[in-house]
Design an enzyme around this catalytic site. Sequence first.
Site, short mmCIF file in Angstrom:
data_model
loop_
_atom_site.label_atom_id
_atom_site.label_comp_id
_atom_site.label_asym_id
_atom_site.label_seq_id
_atom_site.Cartn_x
_atom_site.Cartn_y
_atom_site.Cartn_z
CE LYS A 45 -4.41 1.02 0.11
NZ LYS A 45 -5.57 0.21 -0.32
CG ASP A 67 -7.30 3.25 -0.86
OD1 ASP A 67 -7.76 2.10 -0.81
OD2 ASP A 67 -7.36 4.03 0.11
P1 NDP Z 1 -13.06 7.61 -2.79
O1 NDP Z 1 -11.99 8.62 -2.57
O2 NDP Z 1 -13.61 7.41 -4.14
O3 NDP Z 1 -14.28 7.90 -1.81
C1 NDP Z 1 -14.09 7.95 -0.45
C2 NDP Z 1 -15.41 8.29 0.21
O4 NDP Z 1 -15.28 8.13 1.62
C3 NDP Z 1 -15.83 9.73 0.00
O5 NDP Z 1 -17.21 9.82 -0.03
C4 NDP Z 1 -15.25 10.42 1.22
O6 NDP Z 1 -15.88 11.63 1.57
C5 NDP Z 1 -15.48 9.37 2.28
N1 NDP Z 1 -14.49 9.57 3.36
C6 NDP Z 1 -13.15 9.60 3.25
N2 NDP Z 1 -12.58 9.83 4.44
C7 NDP Z 1 -13.60 9.97 5.30
C8 NDP Z 1 -13.68 10.22 6.68
N3 NDP Z 1 -12.56 10.40 7.42
N4 NDP Z 1 -14.94 10.25 7.24
C9 NDP Z 1 -16.04 10.07 6.49
N5 NDP Z 1 -16.03 9.84 5.16
C10 NDP Z 1 -14.83 9.79 4.60
O7 NDP Z 1 -12.45 6.26 -2.21
P2 NDP Z 1 -12.93 4.76 -2.51
O8 NDP Z 1 -14.39 4.70 -2.69
O9 NDP Z 1 -12.04 4.21 -3.55
O10 NDP Z 1 -12.52 4.04 -1.13
C11 NDP Z 1 -13.43 3.91 -0.05
C12 NDP Z 1 -12.93 2.81 0.88
O11 NDP Z 1 -12.87 1.58 0.16
C13 NDP Z 1 -11.54 3.01 1.47
O12 NDP Z 1 -11.51 2.42 2.75
C14 NDP Z 1 -10.65 2.19 0.54
O13 NDP Z 1 -9.45 1.80 1.15
C15 NDP Z 1 -11.56 1.01 0.26
N6 NDP Z 1 -11.29 0.22 -0.93
C16 NDP Z 1 -11.20 0.82 -2.16
C17 NDP Z 1 -10.99 0.03 -3.29
C18 NDP Z 1 -10.95 0.62 -4.66
O14 NDP Z 1 -10.82 -0.15 -5.61
N7 NDP Z 1 -11.10 1.92 -4.83
C19 NDP Z 1 -10.79 -1.41 -3.18
C20 NDP Z 1 -10.98 -1.94 -1.85
C21 NDP Z 1 -11.20 -1.13 -0.78
P3 NDP Z 1 -15.11 13.02 1.46
O15 NDP Z 1 -15.23 13.41 0.02
O16 NDP Z 1 -15.83 13.93 2.38
O17 NDP Z 1 -13.70 12.78 1.89
O1 2IT Z 2 -7.78 -1.68 -0.87
C1 2IT Z 2 -7.71 -2.13 -2.04
O2 2IT Z 2 -7.83 -3.34 -2.26
C2 2IT Z 2 -7.52 -1.20 -3.14
N1 2IT Z 2 -7.46 0.01 -2.91
C3 2IT Z 2 -7.37 -1.71 -4.54
C4 2IT Z 2 -5.96 -2.14 -4.80
C5 2IT Z 2 -5.64 -2.52 -6.22
O3 2IT Z 2 -4.45 -2.82 -6.45
O4 2IT Z 2 -6.51 -2.54 -7.09
#
Ligand code: NDP
Ligand code: 2IT
Length: 450
Positions: A131, A171
């Site tokens: 990461k 992420d």
């Molecule tokens: P994005 O940046 O697209 O969206 C993040 C969302 O979470 C936004 O709505 C944001 O709101 C909110 N958020 C972030 N920080 C906070 C906080 N401290 N309190 C409340 N809301 C918060 O990220 P993703 O959708 O890609 O990721 C979301 C989660 O999923 C993370 O935990 C990530 O690690 C996990 N994840 C992502 C993957 C991927 O492929 N993208 C794969 C697997 C897991 P705001 O705009 O206000 O910050």
């Molecule tokens: O938490 C996760 O699994 C991710 N942010 C996606 C990682 C990836 O390599 O697609």
Amino acid sequence: MTYTLKNADLNELMQKTIEKNPSQNEFYQAVYEFMLSVEAILDIHPELIDKKVIERILEPERQVMFRVAWVDDKGEIQVNRGYRIQFNSAIGPYKGGLRLHPSVNLGIIKFLGFEQIFKNSLTGLAMGGAKGGSDFDPKGKSDNEVMAFCQSFMRELYRHIGPDCDVPAGDIGTGAREIGYMYGQYKKITNECTGILTGKKLSFGGSLARTEATGYGLCYFVNCMLKKMGTSFEGKTVAISGSGNVAIYAAEKATQLGAKVVTLSDSNGYIYDEKGINLDLVKKIKEVERKRIKEYVAVETSAKYTEGCSGVWTIPCDIALPCATQNELNIDSAKTLVANGVKIVAEGANMPTTPDALDFLMNSGVKFAPGKASNAGGVATSCLEMAQNSQRLSWTFEEVDAKLKGIMENIFMNVDSTATQIGHEDNYVMGANIAGLLKVSDAMIAQGCI
Ligand code: NDP
Ligand code: 2IT
């Protein structure tokens, strides 16, 4: 919080981890939850201690921290800190996302990298765990500033990654725009068009269905849980937190499968739309205009916006999908969800549930899916993107989506049967930790003392 384990060997490793890694609370939290599962199998797997598998796993293979200096639109130099933690390569090249958020620190990147080891193992594909990211905040920055940051970030990161070594991805805060700028800079420096990042746009090697993959995969996993419970998404009410990549596509798939999604949120507040969220509107606000979720109620006037993000869990639902960030679902929220009759909590985010909330949910008979199993569809589809890049081919949306669905069903079967085998049926936390670990352990032992 105290992190005490009954087993003396594991307890010593836990305390050593805390001493050696000061102020890394999220890392301790992730390690402790994992250790509680390991404790249950030490009798039948003495090699985990004898061959120092756990001790080795707790120490990342390589940790890189670096300066990211860039010039903002006012001509001022800004300095951020960059990270890449290459945690474990026992089963394949390092793989995992890059988080861009002001809260990013070493402990957060370490917890994410640590969990990524077992998540990637569970996919059944050949990927190690890593990461990275930075404390850079893309919010409120111009396109030019985001590009300047991404280029500077890659000017250092490029020397540590490669298509058979380490392949970062998105992420929080890192989407297709950021990946594009980073990819362009990598190519400029190395003169190579290789698949060193996933989550690329379709025009230069991205995979169809990668954007949707994490959210869709989460729903495919929940669908397996529902099937085992003798039911389906049809007619269920779903509460989702976040309004980013994972949240939007979890909402889309849940809706396609017959559920009604009634909430989304951001770090400022949440929306509640009793008639079901209008996803076209959400995509326009979040993906095109990059605005806040509260804009939703300006168009959907019967929906309600409330300040404060944790309030999202006060909305009655059958299924709760936390898809925002770590520790966003606490004990008070867990109690409210249970009082309102929630049946399933499945993590789209990484470690969104606090330890006491997790205990409470499981002790209350709620079926709980840990992120390292239920959100693995994103990284799995990243691996499918790597496969397409190597082949110089691109598969159709339907092909990728069908593979994703198959992978999520396999993860569920593996996690479910592992939990049953160790006498903890339906404990998907234990099932995921143990099934993920045993493959990594086998690979580490086979490769000797490295
Ligand atoms: P994005 O940046 O697209 O969206 C993040 C969302 O979470 C936004 O709505 C944001 O709101 C909110 N958020 C972030 N920080 C906070 C906080 N401290 N309190 C409340 N809301 C918060 O990220 P993703 O959708 O890609 O990721 C979301 C989660 O999923 C993370 O935990 C990530 O690690 C996990 N994840 C992502 C993957 C991927 O492929 N993208 C794969 C697997 C897991 P705001 O705009 O206000 O910050
Ligand atoms: O938490 C996760 O699994 C991710 N942010 C996606 C990682 C990836 O390599 O697609």
